[in-house]
Design a protein around this motif. Structure first.
Motif, PDB file in Angstrom:
ATOM      1  N   UNK A 167       0.821  -1.215   0.000  1.00 40.32           N
ATOM      2  CA  UNK A 167       0.000   0.000   0.000  1.00 40.32           C
ATOM      3  C   UNK A 167       0.859   1.272   0.000  1.00 40.32           C
ATOM      4  N   UNK A 168       2.035   1.220  -0.618  1.00 38.33           N
ATOM      5  CA  UNK A 168       2.926   2.388  -0.647  1.00 38.33           C
ATOM      6  C   UNK A 168       2.471   3.353  -1.741  1.00 38.33           C
ATOM      7  N   UNK A 169       1.949   4.505  -1.332  1.00 38.28           N
ATOM      8  CA  UNK A 169       1.510   5.543  -2.273  1.00 38.28           C
ATOM      9  C   UNK A 169       1.891   6.911  -1.733  1.00 38.28           C
ATOM     10  N   UNK A 170       1.921   7.907  -2.620  1.00 38.33           N
ATOM     11  CA  UNK A 170       2.036   9.302  -2.204  1.00 38.33           C
ATOM     12  C   UNK A 170       0.800  10.017  -2.717  1.00 38.33           C
ATOM     13  N   UNK A 171       0.181  10.844  -1.869  1.00 40.01           N
ATOM     14  CA  UNK A 171      -1.120  11.417  -2.193  1.00 40.01           C
ATOM     15  C   UNK A 171      -1.136  12.928  -2.011  1.00 40.01           C
ATOM     16  N   UNK A 172      -1.731  13.622  -2.970  1.00 33.98           N
ATOM     17  CA  UNK A 172      -1.876  15.079  -2.902  1.00 33.98           C
ATOM     18  C   UNK A 172      -3.328  15.454  -3.187  1.00 33.98           C
ATOM     19  N   UNK A 173      -3.850  16.374  -2.401  1.00 33.55           N
ATOM     20  CA  UNK A 173      -5.215  16.856  -2.618  1.00 33.55           C
ATOM     21  C   UNK A 173      -5.216  17.961  -3.670  1.00 33.55           C
ATOM     22  N   UNK A 199     -10.309  15.936  -5.413  1.00 31.54           N
ATOM     23  CA  UNK A 199      -9.712  14.671  -5.816  1.00 31.54           C
ATOM     24  C   UNK A 199      -8.346  14.460  -5.167  1.00 31.54           C
ATOM     25  N   UNK A 200      -7.904  13.220  -5.216  1.00 28.39           N
ATOM     26  CA  UNK A 200      -6.578  12.823  -4.751  1.00 28.39           C
ATOM     27  C   UNK A 200      -5.732  12.456  -5.962  1.00 28.39           C
ATOM     28  N   UNK A 201      -4.524  12.993  -6.006  1.00 29.74           N
ATOM     29  CA  UNK A 201      -3.534  12.544  -6.989  1.00 29.74           C
ATOM     30  C   UNK A 201      -2.707  11.462  -6.297  1.00 29.74           C
ATOM     31  N   UNK A 202      -2.895  10.215  -6.698  1.00 28.38           N
ATOM     32  CA  UNK A 202      -2.255   9.081  -6.043  1.00 28.38           C
ATOM     33  C   UNK A 202      -1.127   8.544  -6.920  1.00 28.38           C
ATOM     34  N   UNK A 203       0.081   8.462  -6.359  1.00 23.88           N
ATOM     35  CA  UNK A 203       1.242   7.956  -7.078  1.00 23.88           C
ATOM     36  C   UNK A 203       1.723   6.663  -6.430  1.00 23.88           C
ATOM     37  N   UNK A 204       2.126   5.712  -7.263  1.00 30.70           N
ATOM     38  CA  UNK A 204       2.654   4.453  -6.745  1.00 30.70           C
ATOM     39  C   UNK A 204       3.620   3.841  -7.746  1.00 30.70           C
TER      40      UNK A 204
END
Length: 369
Positions: A167-173, A199-204
Motif C-alpha cells: 500500500x505504498x503511495x504518495x497522495x496530494x489533494x 480529488x486525490x492525486x495518487x502515485x505508486x
C-alpha cells in the motif's frame, strides 16, 4: 458470484507470473477447462493417484500443483496405467489441474523464500538472477470518496509493494475539472455542466510485468466512466528476480549443528551433509528441488553452504574441491508450498467465492530401512 478456474489462475499468476518460468517448463493448465466452476481448490506438491483420490473425497474442483502432472507429452491415455487412471479420474469428477513450477520457485515470496523462512532467514537476496522487472510510476486521479478503495485495489494487484511494505503511495489533494459532453454517462455531474471535484492525486510504483493488470484493476475500482492516469518510466533499479536465495544466519554455527537445524526445520528424518562438520557456517544459500548445477553461483555469491535436494556424487566432490559445503534434505522439502501457497491465495482471493485447502497426502517416495 460464480468463480471459475480462470479467476483462480489469475490470482495465482499475479503472484507467480507465467513469464517467470524457465523455457520448456510445462506449467499451466494440464487437465480441465478454464471455464469450469470452482468452489474448492487444493494445493498439492505432486499430482499422484492418492492425491487425486483425496481431491475427489474432499469435493475439490481444482488442484494447483507445484510439480507438473505431465512433464513429457503423453503418447496415449491408457487407463490401465497410473497416469491414465489419474487423467480418467480427473475428467470423471470434473477436477482441473494447473501447474505452477519454476515460476513459483522464482516468484518473490515463492518456494525459495518459503524455504528460507523455514530456516528463520528473513533477509535474503536472489542467488541466480534470471531477469529484472523495470519500474513505472503510475499516477491516478480519484475522488476523495474512493481513495481507500483504489489504494486497496492497486495493492491487491501488486502495485505499491516495496520490501516488506504494501500500500505504498504518495497522495496530494487538489481539484479536478471536467465537463461531460453529449453521450457521456458521468458518475458525478451532468452533461454540459463544468464540474469541480475534490480529488486525490495518487502515485505508486509498479513493476513492468504487471503494469497492464494493475491498470485494469484500477479502472475496475475507479468510479469514473473515464479514469485519468499517467504512466512514467523510472530510472530506479528494478526488482531482480531469480532462482534460489542467499542470506545470513543470526549467529555462526558449525556445519554439523546447522545440519541438525535444517533437519528439524524441514521435518525430515535425515539429511546428507557434504563438508567438514566443524566448519563454521554463516552465509546460507537455498535452492528448492535439484540445485546441482548452481554450486558455482553459490560459491561466487559467498555461500558457506548450499542447501538443495538430489545432490549427485560428482557434484559433491566438485563442491568439496571449491570449499563449498552442501546439505541435502531431499526434494520433498518443497512440501512447504502446500500450506503457504494456500494461505497466500486465500489472502489474495477475498473477492472470490472459493476455499483453499492443502493436500494432506505425503508424496515423499523414499523410505528408510
Amino acid at each position: 458470484m460464480t468463480t471459475t478456474v480462470k479467476d483462480v489462475i489469475k490470482v495465482l499468476e499475479d503472484f507467480a507470473p507465467k513469464s517467470y518460468a524457465f523455457d520448456g517448463d510445462p506449467i499451466g493448465l494440464h487437465v480441465g477447462s478454464m471455464d469450469s466452476k470452482v468452489k474448492n481448490v487444493m494445493v498439492a506438491l505432486d499430482v499422484l493417484e492418492e492425491v487425486v483420490d483425496e481431491a475427489v473425497e474432499k469435493n475439490v474442483d481444482l488442484i494447483v500443483a507445484h510439480h507438473p502432472l505431465i512433464f513429457k507429452p503423453l503418447k496415449s491415455i491408457d487407463t490401465n496405467s497410473e497416469k491414465g487412471r489419474i487423467v480418467q479420474k480427473l475428467l470423471k469428477h470434473n477436477i482441473s489441474v494447473y501447474a505452477t513450477h519454476t515460476n513459483l520457485d522464482i516468484a518473490s515470496g515463492g518456494v525459495n523464500d518459503m524455504l528460507m523462512n523455514q530456516l528463520n532467514i528473513t533477509d535474503s537476496e536472489v542467488l541466480v538472477q534470471t531477469g529484472e522487472d523495470s519500474l513505472y510510476k503510475l499516477v491516478i486521479y480519484v475522488p476523495d470518496t474512493h481513495e481507500d478503495q483504489l489504494r486497496d485495489a492497486l495493492s491487491d494487484a501488486g502495485a505499491g509493494h516495496i520490501g516488506d511494505y504494501s500500500h505504498c503511495t504518495f497522495n496530494m489533494h487538489g481539484t479536478g475539472t471536467f465537463k461531460p459532453l453529449e453521450g457521456a454517462d458521468p458518475y458525478i455531474g451532468n452533461q454540459g455542466d463544468l464540474e469541480k471535484v475534490s480529488e486525490i492525486k495518487m502515485e505508486t510504483i509498479v513493476p513492468a510485468s504487471i503494469l497492464d493488470e494493475v491498470i485494469k484493476a484500477a479502472i475496475e475500482a475507479h468510479p469514473y466512466e473515464e479514469m485519468a492516469y499517467d504512466v512514467f518510466p523510472e530510472k530506479l533499479e528494478g526488482f531482480t528476480r531469480g532462482l534460489g536465495r542467499i542470506g545470513k544466519l543470526d549467529q555462526p554455527v558449525s556445519l554439523k549443528d546447522f545440519s541438525e537445524q535444517v533437519k528439524e526445520a524441514f521435518d525430515v528424518p535425515f539429511v546428507r551433509m557434504v563438508g567438514d562438520s566443524s566448519k563454521t557456517v554463516k552465509n546460507v544459500a537455498v535452492i528448492g528441488g535439484d540445485g546441482n548445477k548452481y554450486i558455482h553461483h553459490a560459491k561466487v555469491k559467498g555461500a558457506d553452504v548450499l542447501i538443495t535436494g538430489d545432490i549427485y556424487y560428482h557434484t559433491a566432490h566438485d563442491a568439496l574441491g571449491m570449499g563449498l559445503s552442501m546439505i541435502d534434505p531431499g526434494h520433498h522439502i518443497e512440501k512447504v508450498m502446500k500450506t503457504e501457497l494456500a494461505k497466500i491465495l486465500s489472502e489474495r482471493s477475498h473477492h472470490l467465492n472459493v476455499e483453499y485447502i492443502s493436500s494432506e497426502k505425503i508424496t515423499e517416495p523414499f523410505r528408510l530401512i
